[in-house]
Scaffold this active site. Structure first.
Site, PDB file in Angstrom:
ATOM      1  N   ILE A 142       0.067   0.711  -6.740  1.00 25.42           N
ATOM      2  CA  ILE A 142      -0.026  -0.660  -6.258  1.00 25.42           C
ATOM      3  C   ILE A 142      -0.884  -1.499  -7.205  1.00 25.42           C
ATOM      4  CG2 ILE A 142       0.179   0.087  -3.868  1.00 25.42           C
ATOM      5  CD1 ILE A 142      -2.855  -0.419  -3.534  1.00 25.42           C
ATOM      6  N   ASN A 143      -0.935  -2.800  -6.892  1.00 20.18           N
ATOM      7  CA  ASN A 143      -1.904  -3.664  -7.550  1.00 20.18           C
ATOM      8  C   ASN A 143      -3.228  -3.478  -6.810  1.00 20.18           C
ATOM      9  OD1 ASN A 143      -3.194  -5.661  -8.995  1.00 20.18           O
ATOM     10  ND2 ASN A 143      -1.646  -7.221  -8.654  1.00 20.18           N
ATOM     11  N   ALA A 170      -6.566   1.102 -14.352  1.00 21.19           N
ATOM     12  CA  ALA A 170      -7.069  -0.191 -14.828  1.00 21.19           C
ATOM     13  C   ALA A 170      -8.591  -0.210 -14.781  1.00 21.19           C
ATOM     14  CB  ALA A 170      -6.483  -1.330 -13.990  1.00 21.19           C
ATOM     15  N   THR A 171      -9.148  -0.356 -13.582  1.00 20.07           N
ATOM     16  CA  THR A 171     -10.601  -0.439 -13.437  1.00 20.07           C
ATOM     17  C   THR A 171     -11.272   0.834 -13.943  1.00 20.07           C
ATOM     18  OG1 THR A 171     -10.215  -1.794 -11.483  1.00 20.07           O
ATOM     19  CG2 THR A 171     -12.453  -1.002 -11.827  1.00 20.07           C
ATOM     20  N   PHE A 229      -9.092 -13.395 -11.376  1.00 20.43           N
ATOM     21  CA  PHE A 229      -8.813 -14.086 -12.631  1.00 20.43           C
ATOM     22  C   PHE A 229      -7.772 -15.194 -12.466  1.00 20.43           C
ATOM     23  CE2 PHE A 229     -10.602 -10.061 -13.976  1.00 20.43           C
ATOM     24  CZ  PHE A 229     -11.393 -10.406 -15.066  1.00 20.43           C
ATOM     25  N   CYS A 231      -0.154 -10.331  -6.796  1.00 20.23           N
ATOM     26  CA  CYS A 231      -1.491 -10.760  -7.225  1.00 20.23           C
ATOM     27  C   CYS A 231      -2.138 -11.536  -6.094  1.00 20.23           C
ATOM     28  CB  CYS A 231      -1.432 -11.623  -8.480  1.00 20.23           C
ATOM     29  SG  CYS A 231      -3.068 -12.194  -9.024  1.00 20.23           S
ATOM     30  N   GLY A 239      -6.986   3.323  -8.116  1.00 21.15           N
ATOM     31  CA  GLY A 239      -8.074   4.240  -7.812  1.00 21.15           C
ATOM     32  C   GLY A 239      -8.207   5.413  -8.749  1.00 21.15           C
TER      33      GLY A 239
END
Length: 364
Positions: free
Chosen positions: A264-265, A345-346, A135, A201, A324
């Site tokens: 983590i990111n 998140a995901t 993004f 990022c 994860g």
């Protein structure tokens, strides 16, 4: 075991349409094709003086405006993070921004920076959720996101807390560190009760994407921002650090100035088509962030490492485990590894009932 089997068989309900543009999702989302269950009340946890219903949240990324914050707060994600904002307006990278990737094996250290390939099939179970995303940390103008932050805060229940993610932008008119300070101050001015500084990022080419790798720069920013926002809790987001000694130095440098560390990111890899061409079009987009089920092993390793460093040095920051988490058992794995709170998140994008599932397991 019965609960686990039920959750494994549950249908996925994506709230963000990866086949549409970011702006379409921003203006028309989130998608919600399911009944929102009643929030489950648990014994609250104490976080920075706030009484929070559960240790579950959504990190910066999926919650792109107040409508997304509202939905996920209603779904029981009691620590939602408002997507990273800037002091300047920034357009999103060209679509596509998300592609599904092969989820059949966990990533290892040797995979970092290597190639990964899009996977055409939509996930059917939580463990099949894995994507590459790019993004570029877009942002609306200060005036727009300040108004939206106030709107999002109004959606929070008394036992929930919204965190606002901020990042500095290299701009001619301001020192980079001062831009971080200004961004955080503007977020607090809008009503943010806690601030996250996004130090990680892989989807930007300027230096703000890899600050977490630099002990001196990251700690200088953390110290300056904490001084500016005073008693407002400060969290920093880190990426995966291969070398334990380096991780120790970076955490030790930041610990005196922060109230929390999130890790983590994503994992940076090269997204390529089957013919080896670049999967995400545009300059500087060969490397993108991999997230979802396949980064759990690396992410959990980082949580354990930070917890070890925290314990050995008697640091008192809150540890936020991220990466994860796609099913309720993943949340427990992070909490058992030393994390105080955990965020998805995901996983939460495709399995938005995740928090409710975990809370159901822990409500007795």
């Amino acid at each position: 075991m019965a609960n686990q089997l039920k959750f494994e068989a549950a249908m996925l309900h994506p709230t963000y349409d990866i086949h549409k543009s970011y702006d379409e999702n921003y203006n028309n989302g989130p998608m919600c094709d399911f009944t929102i269950p009643k929030r489950i009340q648990l014994k609250p946890i104490n976080l920075w003086g706030y009484q929070i219903n559960s240790p579950i949240g959504v990190p910066a990324g999926p919650l792109i405006n107040a409508e997304y914050i509202k939905l996920y707060a209603e779904l029981g994600f009691d620590l939602p993070v408002y997507k990273t904002v800037r002091t300047v307006e920034r357009k999103v990278h060209p679509a596509p921004n998300c592609l599904m990737v092969d989820s059949h094996k966990q990533l290892t250290i040797d995979d970092i920076g290597q190639s990964i390939y899009p996977f055409d099939e939509a996930p059917q179970t939580p463990h099949e959720i894995a994507i590459t995303n790019s993004f570029g940390i877009p942002s609306k103008s200060i005036e727009i996101w300040q108004e939206d932050i106030a709107k999002a805060n109004a959606c929070m229940a008394p036992d929930q807390l919204m965190i606002v993610s901020c990042v500095g932008t290299p701009v001619p008119e301001r020192n980079f560190i001062n831009d971080f300070i200004l961004c955080a101050q503007k977020a607090v001015e809008a009503g943010a009760k806690a601030i996250e500084l996004n130090y990680s990022c892989p989807n930007v080419v300027s230096k703000e994407g890899s600050i977490y790798q630099d002990a001196e720069l990251s700690s200088t920013i953390s110290k300056a921002v904490k001084k500016a926002i005073k008693d407002v809790p400060l969290m920093i987001k880190m990426g995966y650090i291969k070398d334990e000694a380096k991780a120790h130095d970076i955490i030790k440098a930041n610990a005196p100035f922060v109230d929390s560390i999130a890790a983590i990111n994503t994992i940076s890899m090269q997204a390529r088509n089957k013919d080896n061409t670049q999967a995400l079009p545009g300059e500087g987009r060969l490397n993108s962030g991999i997230c979802g089920s396949i980064i759990k092993d690396l992410s959990l390793e980082m949580t354990k490492r930070i917890h070890k460093i925290r314990t050995e040095n008697h640091f008192d920051f809150v540890l936020c485990g991220v990466g994860g988490i796609v099913c309720p058992e993943d949340i427990d794995d992070y909490l058992n590894a030393g994390a105080d709170i955990a965020m998805s998140a995901t996983g939460a994008m495709w399995n938005p009932l995740l928090a409710h599932q975990w809370q159901s397991m822990h409500s007795k």
